[in-house]
Design a protein around this motif. Structure first.
Motif, PDB file in Angstrom:
ATOM      1  N   UNK A  51      42.231  41.367  21.265  1.00 42.67           N
ATOM      2  CA  UNK A  51      41.669  40.019  21.411  1.00 42.67           C
ATOM      3  C   UNK A  51      40.231  39.973  20.889  1.00 42.67           C
ATOM      4  N   UNK A  52      39.466  41.017  21.124  1.00 40.39           N
ATOM      5  CA  UNK A  52      38.093  41.066  20.617  1.00 40.39           C
ATOM      6  C   UNK A  52      38.100  41.083  19.089  1.00 40.39           C
ATOM      7  N   UNK A  53      38.906  41.964  18.516  1.00 38.25           N
ATOM      8  CA  UNK A  53      38.986  42.052  17.055  1.00 38.25           C
ATOM      9  C   UNK A  53      39.498  40.748  16.456  1.00 38.25           C
ATOM     10  N   UNK A 112      26.960  42.890  16.255  1.00 41.05           N
ATOM     11  CA  UNK A 112      26.151  41.863  16.912  1.00 41.05           C
ATOM     12  C   UNK A 112      26.576  41.671  18.367  1.00 41.05           C
ATOM     13  N   UNK A 113      27.869  41.819  18.636  1.00 41.06           N
ATOM     14  CA  UNK A 113      28.359  41.688  20.006  1.00 41.06           C
ATOM     15  C   UNK A 113      27.987  42.893  20.854  1.00 41.06           C
ATOM     16  N   UNK A 114      27.702  44.014  20.198  1.00 42.94           N
ATOM     17  CA  UNK A 114      27.325  45.259  20.871  1.00 42.94           C
ATOM     18  C   UNK A 114      28.372  45.666  21.911  1.00 42.94           C
ATOM     19  N   UNK A 115      29.617  45.675  21.462  1.00 46.60           N
ATOM     20  CA  UNK A 115      30.744  46.042  22.324  1.00 46.60           C
ATOM     21  C   UNK A 115      31.346  47.338  21.810  1.00 46.60           C
ATOM     22  N   UNK A 116      31.638  48.250  22.724  1.00 46.10           N
ATOM     23  CA  UNK A 116      32.364  49.465  22.359  1.00 46.10           C
ATOM     24  C   UNK A 116      33.825  49.244  22.693  1.00 46.10           C
ATOM     25  N   UNK A 117      34.689  49.404  21.710  1.00 45.11           N
ATOM     26  CA  UNK A 117      36.118  49.190  21.907  1.00 45.11           C
ATOM     27  C   UNK A 117      36.770  50.431  22.488  1.00 45.11           C
ATOM     28  N   UNK A 120      38.117  53.060  19.995  1.00 44.42           N
ATOM     29  CA  UNK A 120      37.160  53.890  19.272  1.00 44.42           C
ATOM     30  C   UNK A 120      36.979  55.252  19.939  1.00 44.42           C
ATOM     31  N   UNK A 121      37.342  55.347  21.202  1.00 45.45           N
ATOM     32  CA  UNK A 121      37.169  56.600  21.939  1.00 45.45           C
ATOM     33  C   UNK A 121      38.358  57.537  21.768  1.00 45.45           C
ATOM     34  N   UNK A 122      39.415  57.088  21.110  1.00 43.06           N
ATOM     35  CA  UNK A 122      40.626  57.918  20.951  1.00 43.06           C
ATOM     36  C   UNK A 122      40.498  58.852  19.793  1.00 43.06           C
TER      37      UNK A 122
END
Length: 122
Positions: A51-53, A112-117, A120-122
């Motif tokens: 949803x973020x993407x 810009x949102x400064x969000x870590x998905x 990305x940690x996988x």
């Protein structure tokens, strides 16, 4: 540094699933006959990441509809860049540059949102 291509691949797999709740037309504009059958074993991201993407990609549609269509055709429908170039009657390099522009835009919105998905940690 984000691997935006990997994130968009995962978004494309997520958007292609019926559980995503995102409805893209089954026939991408101008690409009838190029879309293959159901995707198999595509990497997908979580619903939250999807949803973020998707919201970042939707922002691209407002100012750059051509790049948005290209991004959806390539990552969601898995249409090759060469096929897109043939359909648009232009060089592969032109399509690659447009895709890089679209990828950069999405990466910029994510930054810009400064969000870590989560994916990305996988």
């Amino acid at each position: 540094m984000r691997n935006i291509k990997r994130l968009l691949e995962m978004w494309g797999g997520w958007a292609a699933t019926e559980q995503s709740g995102v409805s893209y037309s089954h026939i991408a504009a101008g690409f009838r006959g190029l879309i293959t059958s159901a995707p198999s074993n595509r990497p997908i991201c979580s619903d939250n990441d999807g949803m973020i993407l998707d919201s970042c990609i939707s922002r691209l549609k407002i100012d750059h509809p051509e790049e948005h269509a290209l991004l959806v055709a390539h990552y969601h429908y898995r249409i090759s860049l060469r096929s897109i170039a043939r359909r648009r009657h232009c060089a592969d390099g032109t399509i690659r540059k447009d895709l890089q522009t679209a990828e950069g835009f999405v990466e910029g919105v994510l930054s810009a949102l400064d969000i870590e998905l989560e994916c990305e940690n996988n």
